[in-house]
Design a protein around this motif. Structure first.
Motif, PDB file in Angstrom:
ATOM      1  N   ARG A 454       0.837  -1.207   0.000  1.00 43.29           N
ATOM      2  CA  ARG A 454       0.000   0.000   0.000  1.00 43.29           C
ATOM      3  C   ARG A 454       0.869   1.254   0.000  1.00 43.29           C
ATOM      4  N   VAL A 455       1.924   1.251   0.823  1.00 44.73           N
ATOM      5  CA  VAL A 455       2.832   2.408   0.867  1.00 44.73           C
ATOM      6  C   VAL A 455       3.541   2.584  -0.471  1.00 44.73           C
ATOM      7  N   ALA A 456       3.962   1.474  -1.097  1.00 49.57           N
ATOM      8  CA  ALA A 456       4.610   1.565  -2.401  1.00 49.57           C
ATOM      9  C   ALA A 456       3.662   2.136  -3.446  1.00 49.57           C
ATOM     10  N   ALA A 457       2.400   1.751  -3.401  1.00 49.92           N
ATOM     11  CA  ALA A 457       1.414   2.315  -4.330  1.00 49.92           C
ATOM     12  C   ALA A 457       1.221   3.801  -4.077  1.00 49.92           C
ATOM     13  N   ASP A 458       1.260   4.210  -2.807  1.00 50.41           N
ATOM     14  CA  ASP A 458       1.181   5.633  -2.460  1.00 50.41           C
ATOM     15  C   ASP A 458       2.345   6.401  -3.063  1.00 50.41           C
ATOM     16  N   GLN A 459       3.551   5.839  -2.943  1.00 48.16           N
ATOM     17  CA  GLN A 459       4.734   6.500  -3.490  1.00 48.16           C
ATOM     18  C   GLN A 459       4.647   6.651  -5.001  1.00 48.16           C
ATOM     19  N   SER A 460       4.229   5.595  -5.675  1.00 46.67           N
ATOM     20  CA  SER A 460       4.116   5.663  -7.135  1.00 46.67           C
ATOM     21  C   SER A 460       3.081   6.683  -7.566  1.00 46.67           C
ATOM     22  N   LEU A 461       1.957   6.722  -6.860  1.00 45.09           N
ATOM     23  CA  LEU A 461       0.916   7.684  -7.216  1.00 45.09           C
ATOM     24  C   LEU A 461       1.371   9.111  -6.954  1.00 45.09           C
ATOM     25  N   SER A 462       2.050   9.338  -5.820  1.00 51.11           N
ATOM     26  CA  SER A 462       2.543  10.680  -5.510  1.00 51.11           C
ATOM     27  C   SER A 462       3.526  11.163  -6.576  1.00 51.11           C
ATOM     28  N   GLN A 463       4.422  10.280  -6.993  1.00 54.81           N
ATOM     29  CA  GLN A 463       5.381  10.651  -8.028  1.00 54.81           C
ATOM     30  C   GLN A 463       4.679  10.929  -9.354  1.00 54.81           C
ATOM     31  N   ALA A 464       3.661  10.145  -9.681  1.00 54.80           N
ATOM     32  CA  ALA A 464       2.936  10.356 -10.930  1.00 54.80           C
ATOM     33  C   ALA A 464       2.144  11.666 -10.901  1.00 54.80           C
ATOM     34  N   VAL A 465       1.561  12.003  -9.749  1.00 61.88           N
ATOM     35  CA  VAL A 465       0.827  13.268  -9.624  1.00 61.88           C
ATOM     36  C   VAL A 465       1.775  14.444  -9.803  1.00 61.88           C
ATOM     37  N   ALA A 466       2.978  14.348  -9.200  1.00 58.00           N
ATOM     38  CA  ALA A 466       3.968  15.404  -9.389  1.00 58.00           C
ATOM     39  C   ALA A 466       4.363  15.525 -10.855  1.00 58.00           C
ATOM     40  N   GLY A 467       4.514  14.370 -11.517  1.00 57.70           N
ATOM     41  CA  GLY A 467       4.815  14.422 -12.947  1.00 57.70           C
ATOM     42  C   GLY A 467       3.701  15.050 -13.757  1.00 57.70           C
ATOM     43  N   LEU A 468       2.448  14.778 -13.380  1.00 56.96           N
ATOM     44  CA  LEU A 468       1.314  15.377 -14.080  1.00 56.96           C
ATOM     45  C   LEU A 468       1.316  16.898 -13.924  1.00 56.96           C
ATOM     46  N   THR A 469       1.544  17.363 -12.700  1.00 57.61           N
ATOM     47  CA  THR A 469       1.570  18.809 -12.479  1.00 57.61           C
ATOM     48  C   THR A 469       2.743  19.452 -13.212  1.00 57.61           C
ATOM     49  N   ASN A 470       3.891  18.777 -13.222  1.00 54.80           N
ATOM     50  CA  ASN A 470       5.029  19.308 -13.971  1.00 54.80           C
ATOM     51  C   ASN A 470       4.736  19.362 -15.467  1.00 54.80           C
ATOM     52  N   ASP A 471       4.038  18.363 -15.981  1.00 53.39           N
ATOM     53  CA  ASP A 471       3.647  18.400 -17.385  1.00 53.39           C
ATOM     54  C   ASP A 471       2.661  19.536 -17.651  1.00 53.39           C
ATOM     55  N   TYR A 472       1.787  19.807 -16.687  1.00 50.72           N
ATOM     56  CA  TYR A 472       0.873  20.945 -16.824  1.00 50.72           C
ATOM     57  C   TYR A 472       1.658  22.262 -16.861  1.00 50.72           C
TER      58      TYR A 472
END
Length: 487
Positions: A454-472
């Motif tokens: 669960r924690v690993a999934a949290d980390q992956s999602l957090s990194q992906a959200v940061a990537g999405l905002t950076n792409d924005y």
């Protein structure tokens, strides 16, 4: 009267302007009235309405980010450099405009001279007395005092438009400098947003890494106890120990990343490193982009991108400089005038009978230039061709940048959605394992392993959200937003 009338044809030439007239940027890629095929692909998250210029970061709905952006735009040294260059360009434009007007000077002169007497024989003494002009002689010489007040003026008639072309080039250069200020603001606003997103992402992942490390250590401790009781193998212990070490190895780089982003943000707002440590030490969430993003169309893109505007204005300036070089091949007409009054005493300054006036039109034509003027025209034409190629390159790079940013942003949205579903599944698995553990149907190790996932999934999602905002953020930069009109 006839002499004055003979100047009329030359003065009428002042309406002549040599050199090519600027007819706008070259037609080509990006200049078509309809967007190129596939530029804006249909997507429910992308709107073709024109986006708002400036302050795009407010759509991320983060007060701290808004504060950082405002501070950076006010105090960042790179923007200050661009604004200083704009000030220089505008001053140069005012100077060239002033050079079109006549130039006048006022002067006041006092001259004292001791001239040796000339011995011409015979009546030399009488001549000395006559040439004294009211001055006294001593030691065989003559002392002369001379007073004068005068005005002189000069004016170069712009026969072939060289001055006008110079003003035209300076005006275009000033507009290019203004666009460069906007370009610096666009880059700065994107850099601040990306550094802030990086900081929040690193802080979030640091918390998750520390939580994962604690869980893995608990699992390792239980496995070591099972190994001591003979219910676990040495291989299981070593695998868990390796996992703990790998997780701990991620913590130190993440801590360093947090410090690096804090220092970067401090520099971007014009402060010393460490200034923002206390203000941004509280962990916050990564800001999310809006549900729908306006992208406009390529024609509007070319009008908004400051780097394209700067390249287009530079092309206009280089085109005008061809006319400056062309005008240098033709004659130049200067009108000069002098008015003065004076004499050998101060009283002479009020005697209008001593008034002297002089008017002198002067025509200059460097006919024996041996090809130098033609060479300068060739240089100006080459500079114009270079500026045109740079403009085309800027247009193509902008279109590619926008298209790539749109593609990355759209793909990242899908990635975030997939990882969000994976996190939800991991959350449900961890909850079910907790229920089974409380019912005695699952071991503590299985429960901890589900929590680790669960924690690993949290980390992956957090990194992906940061990537999405950076792409924005990259998309906003590609669209040429974030600039403000120069004062």
């Amino acid at each position: 009267m006839r002499k004055q009338l003979s100047l009329i044809p030359l003065l009428l030439l002042g309406a002549c302007t040599v050199g090519p007239n600027y007819a706008g940027p070259p037609k080509g890629v990006g200049s078509a009235p309809t967007p190129p095929a596939g530029f804006v692909r249909a997507d429910t998250t992308l709107a073709t309405t024109a986006p708002a210029v400036a302050d795009w970061w407010t759509t991320l709905d983060d007060p701290l980010l808004n504060w950082l952006e405002e501070r950076a735009l006010q105090a960042n040294p790179n923007v200050a450099v661009a604004q200083a260059r704009l000030k220089q360009a505008r001053s140069a434009l005012r100077l060239e405009r002033a050079n079109q007007a006549p130039n006048a000077n006022a002067s006041a002169t006092y001259l004292h001279a001791n001239l040796p007497s000339l011995d011409l024989g015979g009546g030399g003494g009488e001549q000395d007395g006559a040439n004294g002009g009211g001055s006294s002689g001593s030691g065989g010489g003559t002392n002369v005092d001379f007073f004068n007040l005068g005005f002189d003026a000069s004016w170069e008639i712009d026969l072939f438009g060289g001055r006008r072309r110079t003003v035209e080039a300076a005006r275009a250069s000033a507009a290019a400098a203004e666009a460069n200020v906007a370009d610096a603001q666009v880059s700065l606003s994107a850099d601040v947003a990306q550094a802030y997103v990086g900081l929040r992402d690193a802080q979030q992942r640091l918390i998750l890494a520390r939580a994962a490390s604690r869980m893995q250590r608990d699992t390792l401790k239980l496995t070591e106890q099972r190994f001591a009781n003979g219910t676990a193998s040495q291989l299981e212990v070593e695998r868990l120990r390796n996992q703990v070490e790998s997780t701990d190895a991620q913590i130190l780089p993440l801590s360093a990343s947090v410090e690096t982003y804090l220092n970067a943000l401090a520099i971007l707002i014009g402060e010393a490193p460490g200034t923002l440590d206390q203000r941004l030490s509280t962990v916050g969430k990564v800001p999310l982009p809006p549900a729908q993003v306006a992208v406009g169309d390529p024609t509007a893109l070319l009008q908004r991108r400051p780097d394209i505007r700067a390249a287009e204005r530079n092309l206009a300036a280089q085109t005008a400089r061809i006319g400056v070089a062309e005008a240098a091949k033709f004659p130049r007409l200067n009108l000069m005038g002098i008015i003065g009054i004076g004499g050998t005493s101060l009283d002479a300054l009020t005697d209008l009978d001593n008034l002297v006036t002089l008017g002198a039109p002067m025509l200059q034509w460097n006919v024996l230039n041996f090809g130098r003027a033609n060479a300068r025209v060739g240089q100006a034409e080459g500079a114009r061709d270079e500026a045109e190629a740079q403009y085309r390159g800027a247009v193509l790079a902008a279109l590619r940048d926008a298209e790539d940013s749109l593609s990355r942003f759209r793909a990242r949205r899908n990635t975030v959605a997939t990882l969000a579903r994976a996190k939800a599944s991991a959350d449900r698995s961890a909850a079910l394992m907790q229920q089974r553990y409380r019912a005695g149907a699952a071991t503590l190790i299985d429960t901890l392993d589900a929590e680790r996932q669960r924690v690993a999934a949290d980390q992956s999602l957090s990194q992906a959200v940061a990537g999405l905002t950076n792409d924005y953020v990259a998309l906003q930069k590609a669209l040429g937003l974030g600039w403000r009109a120069a004062s």
